[in-house]
Motif scaffolding. Structure first.
Motif, PDB file in Angstrom:
ATOM      1  N   TRP A   1      -5.064   4.459  -0.766  1.00 16.71           N
ATOM      2  CA  TRP A   1      -4.800   5.151   0.395  1.00 16.71           C
ATOM      3  C   TRP A   1      -5.398   6.467   0.657  1.00 16.71           C
ATOM      4  O   TRP A   1      -5.094   7.649   0.258  1.00 16.71           O
ATOM      5  CB  TRP A   1      -3.083   5.451   0.167  1.00 16.71           C
TER       6      TRP A   1
ATOM      7  N   ASP B   1       0.770   2.390  -3.858  1.00 22.13           N
ATOM      8  CA  ASP B   1      -0.210   3.190  -3.811  1.00 22.13           C
ATOM      9  C   ASP B   1       0.003   4.617  -3.215  1.00 22.13           C
ATOM     10  O   ASP B   1      -0.495   5.369  -3.731  1.00 22.13           O
ATOM     11  CB  ASP B   1      -1.472   2.696  -2.964  1.00 22.13           C
ATOM     12  N   LEU B   2       0.917   4.757  -2.356  1.00 19.35           N
ATOM     13  CA  LEU B   2       1.010   6.078  -1.754  1.00 19.35           C
ATOM     14  C   LEU B   2       2.207   6.746  -2.532  1.00 19.35           C
ATOM     15  O   LEU B   2       2.018   7.725  -2.963  1.00 19.35           O
ATOM     16  CB  LEU B   2       1.413   6.030  -0.196  1.00 19.35           C
ATOM     17  N   LEU B   3       3.295   6.099  -2.708  1.00 19.49           N
ATOM     18  CA  LEU B   3       4.462   6.504  -3.557  1.00 19.49           C
ATOM     19  C   LEU B   3       4.434   6.684  -4.820  1.00 19.49           C
ATOM     20  O   LEU B   3       4.985   7.393  -5.321  1.00 19.49           O
ATOM     21  CB  LEU B   3       5.701   5.883  -3.061  1.00 19.49           C
TER      22      LEU B   3
ATOM     23  N   ARG C   1       0.688  -1.256   0.041  1.00 16.67           N
ATOM     24  CA  ARG C   1      -0.144   0.001   0.058  1.00 16.67           C
ATOM     25  C   ARG C   1       0.847   1.353  -0.078  1.00 16.67           C
ATOM     26  O   ARG C   1       0.549   2.224  -0.727  1.00 16.67           O
ATOM     27  CB  ARG C   1      -0.937   0.008   1.326  1.00 16.67           C
ATOM     28  N   PHE C   2       1.925   1.264   0.869  1.00 17.22           N
ATOM     29  CA  PHE C   2       2.519   2.512   0.943  1.00 17.22           C
ATOM     30  C   PHE C   2       3.292   2.938  -0.525  1.00 17.22           C
ATOM     31  O   PHE C   2       3.651   3.992  -0.952  1.00 17.22           O
ATOM     32  CB  PHE C   2       3.570   2.424   1.964  1.00 17.22           C
ATOM     33  N   TYR C   3       4.338   1.559  -0.842  1.00 13.60           N
ATOM     34  CA  TYR C   3       5.393   2.161  -2.072  1.00 13.60           C
ATOM     35  C   TYR C   3       4.451   2.180  -3.303  1.00 13.60           C
ATOM     36  O   TYR C   3       4.805   2.686  -4.277  1.00 13.60           O
ATOM     37  CB  TYR C   3       6.213   0.858  -1.953  1.00 13.60           C
TER      38      TYR C   3
ATOM     39  N   SER D   1       5.695   9.946  -9.941  1.00 23.36           N
ATOM     40  CA  SER D   1       4.716   9.256  -9.017  1.00 23.36           C
ATOM     41  C   SER D   1       3.347   9.435  -9.645  1.00 23.36           C
ATOM     42  O   SER D   1       3.184  10.553 -10.071  1.00 23.36           O
ATOM     43  CB  SER D   1       4.942   9.623  -7.663  1.00 23.36           C
TER      44      SER D   1
ATOM     45  N   PRO E   1      -3.701   5.256  -6.123  1.00 27.76           N
ATOM     46  CA  PRO E   1      -3.853   6.173  -4.976  1.00 27.76           C
ATOM     47  C   PRO E   1      -5.226   6.151  -4.291  1.00 27.76           C
ATOM     48  O   PRO E   1      -5.350   6.413  -2.828  1.00 27.76           O
ATOM     49  CB  PRO E   1      -3.863   7.590  -5.930  1.00 27.76           C
ATOM     50  N   GLU E   2      -5.982   5.573  -4.664  1.00 27.18           N
ATOM     51  CA  GLU E   2      -7.637   5.553  -4.001  1.00 27.18           C
ATOM     52  C   GLU E   2      -7.531   4.566  -2.855  1.00 27.18           C
ATOM     53  O   GLU E   2      -8.362   4.720  -2.039  1.00 27.18           O
ATOM     54  CB  GLU E   2      -8.721   5.388  -5.040  1.00 27.18           C
TER      55      GLU E   2
ATOM     56  N   THR F   1      -7.098   9.825   1.815  1.00 24.98           N
ATOM     57  CA  THR F   1      -6.586  11.063   2.488  1.00 24.98           C
ATOM     58  C   THR F   1      -7.545  11.293   3.771  1.00 24.98           C
ATOM     59  O   THR F   1      -8.534  11.578   3.742  1.00 24.98           O
ATOM     60  CB  THR F   1      -6.763  12.275   1.594  1.00 24.98           C
TER      61      THR F   1
END
Length: 217
Positions: free
Chosen positions: A171, A34-36, A30-32, A216, A168-169, A173
């Motif tokens: 993760w 979808d977020l990064l 998720r981090f690498y 990104s 992106p969705e 906001t």
């Protein structure tokens, strides 16, 4: 005469991959990805070992071994000494040719450095050794270049089954982003002015990009 002067030069291509350790592959995906916004380009799983690669540039990747029960790293600021468990496994340097890989193996062996390999991993050949700090190093030559992502882990976590492209969705906001403040002065901040004053460097425009820079999602 130093025999090292007779060695052929080796063309390095960058860091082939940096390998880290995770006990939570789902959160890491998720981090690498979808977020990064880094593509998941290779996911391997066999014999209880999962090894996942995120594309930073076409030649450079960030990789993770998923180990159940791995001790999580204790938070600290970069560069601050610690004796706590760390999450780094090894650094792999890329070389352009198989001959370069074999030449480097011969160079290390002649210098008295213990070298394992070459080992054929199917997509690459590798040799393994340690530096004077006992940091594990690998030199890798890509023998089969992937033209599309390869996800071949039968035990992949749910996030990996969603595919290679960033989502992106996935993760959400949770709060408004904080206002961007002026940067704090860090170690070496005076070097910028020093370089410019002596004409040994040029300022880089804030919007300037370079070839090979990852964008990104």
């Amino acid at each position: 005469m130093n025999s090292a002067s007779t060695f052929d030069s080796v063309d390095f291509t960058g860091f082939h991959h940096l390998a880290f350790i995770t006990s939570d592959l789902q959160a890491t995906l998720r981090f690498y990805r979808d977020l990064l916004g880094l593509r998941l380009v290779l996911a391997m799983g066999a014999d209880g070992v999962q090894h996942y690669f995120f594309e930073l540039t076409p030649r450079d990747r960030i990789a993770f071994f998923a180990w159940d029960g791995a001790s999580p790293m204790e938070p600290k600021r970069p560069g601050v000494p610690t004796r706590a468990p760390r999450g780094f496994d090894h650094l792999a340097l890329g070389v352009a040719t198989r001959d370069g890989l074999l030449a480097m193996r011969s160079r290390l062996d002649s210098a008295g450095v213990a070298v394992e390999g070459p080992i054929d991993h199917g997509l690459s050949w590798s040799i393994y050794f340690k530096d004077p700090n006992n940091i594990d190093l690998e030199i890798a030559w890509t023998s089969v270049a992937l033209e599309e992502p390869l996800l071949c882990d039968p035990t992949a976590p749910p996030a990996a089954l969603e595919g290679s492209e960033p989502r992106p969705e996935a993760w959400p906001t949770l709060k408004p982003a904080a206002a961007i403040a002026s940067p704090k002065l860090g170690a070496g901040h005076a070097l910028g002015a020093y370089v410019l004053e002596r004409g040994i460097g040029q300022p880089v425009a804030a919007e300037q990009s370079a070839e090979g820079v990852v964008r990104s999602a």
